[in-house]
Scaffold this motif. Structure first.
Motif, short mmCIF file in Angstrom:
data_model
loop_
_atom_site.label_atom_id
_atom_site.label_comp_id
_atom_site.label_asym_id
_atom_site.label_seq_id
_atom_site.Cartn_x
_atom_site.Cartn_y
_atom_site.Cartn_z
N SER A 31 -1.04 5.59 7.64
CA SER A 31 0.08 5.31 6.74
C SER A 31 0.26 6.41 5.70
O SER A 31 1.37 6.66 5.25
N CYS A 32 -0.83 7.05 5.31
CA CYS A 32 -0.75 8.12 4.32
C CYS A 32 -0.97 9.50 4.93
O CYS A 32 -0.32 10.46 4.54
N GLN A 38 -9.38 1.14 -0.33
CA GLN A 38 -9.56 1.22 1.11
C GLN A 38 -11.01 1.50 1.50
O GLN A 38 -11.57 0.85 2.38
N GLN A 62 -14.01 -1.13 1.62
CA GLN A 62 -14.08 -2.08 2.73
C GLN A 62 -15.16 -1.73 3.73
O GLN A 62 -15.57 -2.57 4.53
N LEU A 84 0.83 -1.21 0.00
CA LEU A 84 0.00 0.00 0.00
C LEU A 84 0.86 1.25 0.00
O LEU A 84 0.61 2.20 -0.75
N SER A 142 1.12 4.14 -2.83
CA SER A 142 0.86 5.52 -2.43
C SER A 142 2.00 6.44 -2.84
O SER A 142 1.77 7.53 -3.37
N VAL A 175 -5.76 3.75 -4.60
CA VAL A 175 -5.54 3.46 -3.19
C VAL A 175 -6.80 3.75 -2.38
O VAL A 175 -7.28 2.91 -1.61
N MET A 176 -7.35 4.96 -2.55
CA MET A 176 -8.53 5.33 -1.77
C MET A 176 -9.74 4.47 -2.12
O MET A 176 -10.51 4.09 -1.22
N LYS A 227 -7.79 -0.87 10.06
CA LYS A 227 -8.19 -1.64 8.89
C LYS A 227 -7.94 -0.86 7.61
O LYS A 227 -7.49 -1.42 6.60
N GLY A 228 -8.17 0.44 7.64
CA GLY A 228 -7.98 1.28 6.47
C GLY A 228 -6.57 1.81 6.30
O GLY A 228 -6.28 2.48 5.31
N ALA A 229 -5.69 1.53 7.28
CA ALA A 229 -4.30 2.00 7.22
C ALA A 229 -4.24 3.51 7.00
O ALA A 229 -3.38 4.01 6.27
N CYS A 230 -5.14 4.24 7.64
CA CYS A 230 -5.28 5.68 7.39
C CYS A 230 -4.03 6.49 7.76
O CYS A 230 -3.64 7.41 7.04
#
Length: 215
Positions: free
Chosen positions: A132-133, A182, A185, A4, A8, A178-179, A127-130
């Motif tokens: 990370s970005c 995510q 989900q 991911l 990104s 990417v968005m 879960k969304g790895a928010c």
């Protein structure tokens, strides 16, 4: 997670290259007549595609503003009003307008540590790895072509997140691999919960009142 981040960063590099323009704050101030009718009125609400406050853009990353405007102009972000406005702007116009709004708010930096999310929302964020970005405090994205979202209007964030789920609609939706991956989900109720938490955080964003009757 590693994959991911690689995707990104690759998207960010491409967007950053496209956004590379010399910026002129003073020139930008003279080019925002089409912006202030919505973004210069605190609490102003849009009615499309549903009622929500227009986003705060004062204090936002300049490269993100450019990337967003380019997205509207190209149709990657589908919104009739924003596409019409963005399509009328040159690359230099976008860079200048972005430079103006990036420095307009001049708010203190958001704290590094923010209030913990409720357990159910924390699970969704993981879960969304928010982070990370968008960064641990949601005000320090890993690349300046990504937005600061801490403290942004929660109803706008909800609408923006839901737009990544929309397909085959000429006037609504956003294209971003990417968005889209995510967001799909989550249910709309879960997206609303995520937006409510992020919108409650300390922010570097603001709406600075502006009059159309300027000298």
């Amino acid at each position: 997670m590693k994959k991911l981040l690689q995707i990104s960063l690759a998207l960010a590099a491409a967007s950053g290259a496209a956004a590379a323009q010399a910026q002129d704050v003073k020139a930008g101030e003279k080019k925002i007549a089409m912006c202030i009718g919505c973004h210069g009125i605190p609490g102003y609400q849009a009615s499309f595609p549903e009622i929500h406050k227009v986003p705060m853009i004062a204090g936002q990353n300049a490269k993100y503003i450019v990337a967003a405007l380019q997205g509207y102009a190209k149709g990657d972000r589908r919104h009739p009003t924003m596409r019409s406005i963005s399509a009328s702007l040159s690359e230099q116009d976008m860079a200048d307008i972005a430079a103006f709004y990036a420095q307009q708010a001049q708010l203190p930096a958001a704290p590094e540590s923010v209030p913990a999310a409720p357990a159910n929302v924390a699970e969704l964020l993981t879960k969304g790895a928010c982070v990370s970005c968008h960064g641990a405090n949601f005000s320090k994205p890993i690349d300046p072509t990504y937005p600061k979202i801490a403290g942004q209007h929660a109803d706008y964030l909800t609408v923006a997140l839901k737009s990544y789920k929309v397909e085959k609609n000429a006037n609504v939706g956003r294209n971003n691999g990417v968005m889209q991956g995510q967001v799909k989900q989550f249910s709309n109720a879960e997206l609303k919960a995520i937006a409510a938490y992020i919108g409650s955080l300390p922010s570097e964003l603001a709406t600075v009142p502006q009059s159309k009757l300027r000298h």
